[in-house]
Write a protein that holds these residues in place. Structure first.
Motif, PDB file in Angstrom:
ATOM      1  N   SER A  14      62.289  23.283  -7.063  1.00 25.46           N
ATOM      2  CA  SER A  14      62.985  23.708  -8.278  1.00 25.46           C
ATOM      3  C   SER A  14      62.936  22.613  -9.324  1.00 25.46           C
ATOM      4  O   SER A  14      62.835  21.429  -9.000  1.00 25.46           O
ATOM      5  CB  SER A  14      64.441  24.050  -7.952  1.00 25.46           C
ATOM      6  N   SER A  15      63.053  23.000 -10.589  1.00 28.18           N
ATOM      7  CA  SER A  15      62.906  22.029 -11.667  1.00 28.18           C
ATOM      8  C   SER A  15      64.116  21.106 -11.762  1.00 28.18           C
ATOM      9  O   SER A  15      65.259  21.512 -11.507  1.00 28.18           O
ATOM     10  CB  SER A  15      62.709  22.739 -13.011  1.00 28.18           C
ATOM     11  N   GLY A 100      68.698  31.157  -9.992  1.00 25.32           N
ATOM     12  CA  GLY A 100      68.182  29.925  -9.430  1.00 25.32           C
ATOM     13  C   GLY A 100      66.714  29.755  -9.775  1.00 25.32           C
ATOM     14  O   GLY A 100      65.920  30.665  -9.566  1.00 25.32           O
ATOM     15  N   HIS A 101      66.368  28.584 -10.305  1.00 23.80           N
ATOM     16  CA  HIS A 101      64.971  28.347 -10.661  1.00 23.80           C
ATOM     17  C   HIS A 101      64.195  27.862  -9.438  1.00 23.80           C
ATOM     18  O   HIS A 101      64.579  26.901  -8.769  1.00 23.80           O
ATOM     19  CB  HIS A 101      64.833  27.288 -11.760  1.00 23.80           C
ATOM     20  N   GLU A 104      56.961  29.203  -9.205  1.00 22.97           N
ATOM     21  CA  GLU A 104      56.198  30.328  -8.674  1.00 22.97           C
ATOM     22  C   GLU A 104      55.359  29.904  -7.487  1.00 22.97           C
ATOM     23  O   GLU A 104      55.286  30.617  -6.469  1.00 22.97           O
ATOM     24  CB  GLU A 104      55.307  30.931  -9.773  1.00 22.97           C
ATOM     25  N   ASP A 105      54.690  28.747  -7.587  1.00 21.65           N
ATOM     26  CA  ASP A 105      53.831  28.302  -6.480  1.00 21.65           C
ATOM     27  C   ASP A 105      54.650  28.020  -5.228  1.00 21.65           C
ATOM     28  O   ASP A 105      54.199  28.276  -4.106  1.00 21.65           O
ATOM     29  CB  ASP A 105      53.023  27.063  -6.890  1.00 21.65           C
ATOM     30  N   ALA A 106      55.885  27.508  -5.418  1.00 19.98           N
ATOM     31  CA  ALA A 106      56.734  27.220  -4.268  1.00 19.98           C
ATOM     32  C   ALA A 106      57.159  28.514  -3.577  1.00 19.98           C
ATOM     33  O   ALA A 106      57.071  28.636  -2.353  1.00 19.98           O
ATOM     34  CB  ALA A 106      57.955  26.427  -4.704  1.00 19.98           C
ATOM     35  N   ALA A 107      57.621  29.494  -4.354  1.00 20.86           N
ATOM     36  CA  ALA A 107      58.040  30.773  -3.761  1.00 20.86           C
ATOM     37  C   ALA A 107      56.879  31.436  -3.021  1.00 20.86           C
ATOM     38  O   ALA A 107      57.041  31.927  -1.892  1.00 20.86           O
ATOM     39  CB  ALA A 107      58.582  31.687  -4.852  1.00 20.86           C
ATOM     40  N   ARG A 108      55.725  31.430  -3.636  1.00 21.67           N
ATOM     41  CA  ARG A 108      54.557  32.094  -3.040  1.00 21.67           C
ATOM     42  C   ARG A 108      54.112  31.398  -1.753  1.00 21.67           C
ATOM     43  O   ARG A 108      53.871  32.044  -0.721  1.00 21.67           O
ATOM     44  CB  ARG A 108      53.419  32.139  -4.064  1.00 21.67           C
ATOM     45  N   LEU A 135      68.566  29.497  -3.758  1.00 22.03           N
ATOM     46  CA  LEU A 135      67.396  30.151  -3.180  1.00 22.03           C
ATOM     47  C   LEU A 135      67.614  31.647  -2.970  1.00 22.03           C
ATOM     48  O   LEU A 135      66.657  32.396  -2.817  1.00 22.03           O
ATOM     49  CB  LEU A 135      67.043  29.477  -1.857  1.00 22.03           C
ATOM     50  N   GLY A 136      68.860  32.068  -3.009  1.00 20.39           N
ATOM     51  CA  GLY A 136      69.159  33.478  -2.820  1.00 20.39           C
ATOM     52  C   GLY A 136      69.217  34.282  -4.096  1.00 20.39           C
ATOM     53  O   GLY A 136      69.307  35.511  -4.056  1.00 20.39           O
ATOM     54  N   HIS A 137      69.165  33.607  -5.258  1.00 19.10           N
ATOM     55  CA  HIS A 137      69.293  34.291  -6.552  1.00 19.10           C
ATOM     56  C   HIS A 137      68.183  33.850  -7.499  1.00 19.10           C
ATOM     57  O   HIS A 137      68.438  33.406  -8.613  1.00 19.10           O
ATOM     58  CB  HIS A 137      70.661  34.001  -7.182  1.00 19.10           C
TER      59      HIS A 137
END
Length: 227
Positions: A14-15, A100-101, A104-108, A135-137
């Motif tokens: 996250s940033s 929650g930020h 994109e690369d991390a989520a993927r 991480l839930g929102h």
């Protein structure tokens, strides 16, 4: 071969700006009213008592609030404060004041690693409650089901190798099979001392030396095989 990944949050998944420019100011603005409204709730009362102990005495409520606001401004990693912040952020997430930020690369990649059988864990100075809220929102959906466990400073300081040894014991596999991702050289050094593999995340807002740790600009560049 890496069998488990332990990841930091701020500056990694996250940033930095989301935490410092959104979450911290939100908690600081609402802390006084939150404490006064919920001081008698058992959980809040317990956390306030712990904060008083950390402050070195029994300051009155207004003085304790001022002290905690100073802790927030200084970004101090004080466990009861982090827990109180998490409760305040829970209200903000529920109201839709922010999401929650997560990059994109991390989520993927987290989803890909999970689907490939990798065990995923979080270790952050933010409370476990706050980690799960963030991480839930996210705009990528609820990421918490991807993770096998969450750790915060109750297991030890993030620059203390003993904390990483405790995490290794909790995960239940050899340290050499666990890869730790972080933007902090001091944290990476401590994890390596505990026997973990390491990779430094160097995203756009992260600067400073990373020693001899492997470096990745994002999660796509993380190498799961290290010599």
């Amino acid at each position: 071969m890496v069998r488990a990944i332990l990841t930091d949050v701020e500056g990694t998944t996250s940033s930095l700006s989301f935490v410092k420019d959104v979450l911290f100011p939100y908690a600081a603005q609402r802390l006084p009213a939150f404490v006064r409204a919920r001081r008698n709730d058992p959980e809040v009362s317990r956390l306030l008592d712990a904060a008083r102990d950390h402050a070195g005495g029994t300051p009155r409520e207004d003085a304790l609030i001022r002290e905690m606001l100073e802790w927030i401004a200084a970004d101090l990693k004080i466990t009861p404060l982090k827990a109180l912040q998490g409760l305040i952020w829970e209200e903000g997430y529920a109201r839709g004041d922010f999401r929650g930020h997560v990059y994109e690369d991390a989520a993927r990649r987290l989803r890909e690693w999970h689907d490939a059988g990798m065990r995923l864990y979080v270790y952050s100075s933010g409370s476990v409650h706050a980690q799960k809220l963030l991480l839930g929102h996210t705009e990528h959906g609820d990421l918490t089901p991807l993770f096998s466990g969450f750790f915060d400073t109750r297991i030890g300081g993030k620059r203390d190798s003993a904390a990483y040894r405790a995490i290794v014991a909790a995960i239940g596999m050899p340290a050499r099979d666990i890869l730790f991702l972080s933007d902090s050289r001091e944290e990476l050094d401590a994890a390596r001392q505990a026997g973990m593999l390491t990779t430094a995340l160097r995203r756009e807002a992260v600067t400073g030396p990373c020693g001899d740790h492997p470096v990745a600009e994002d999660f796509d560049a993380v190498q799961l095989r290290q010599s």
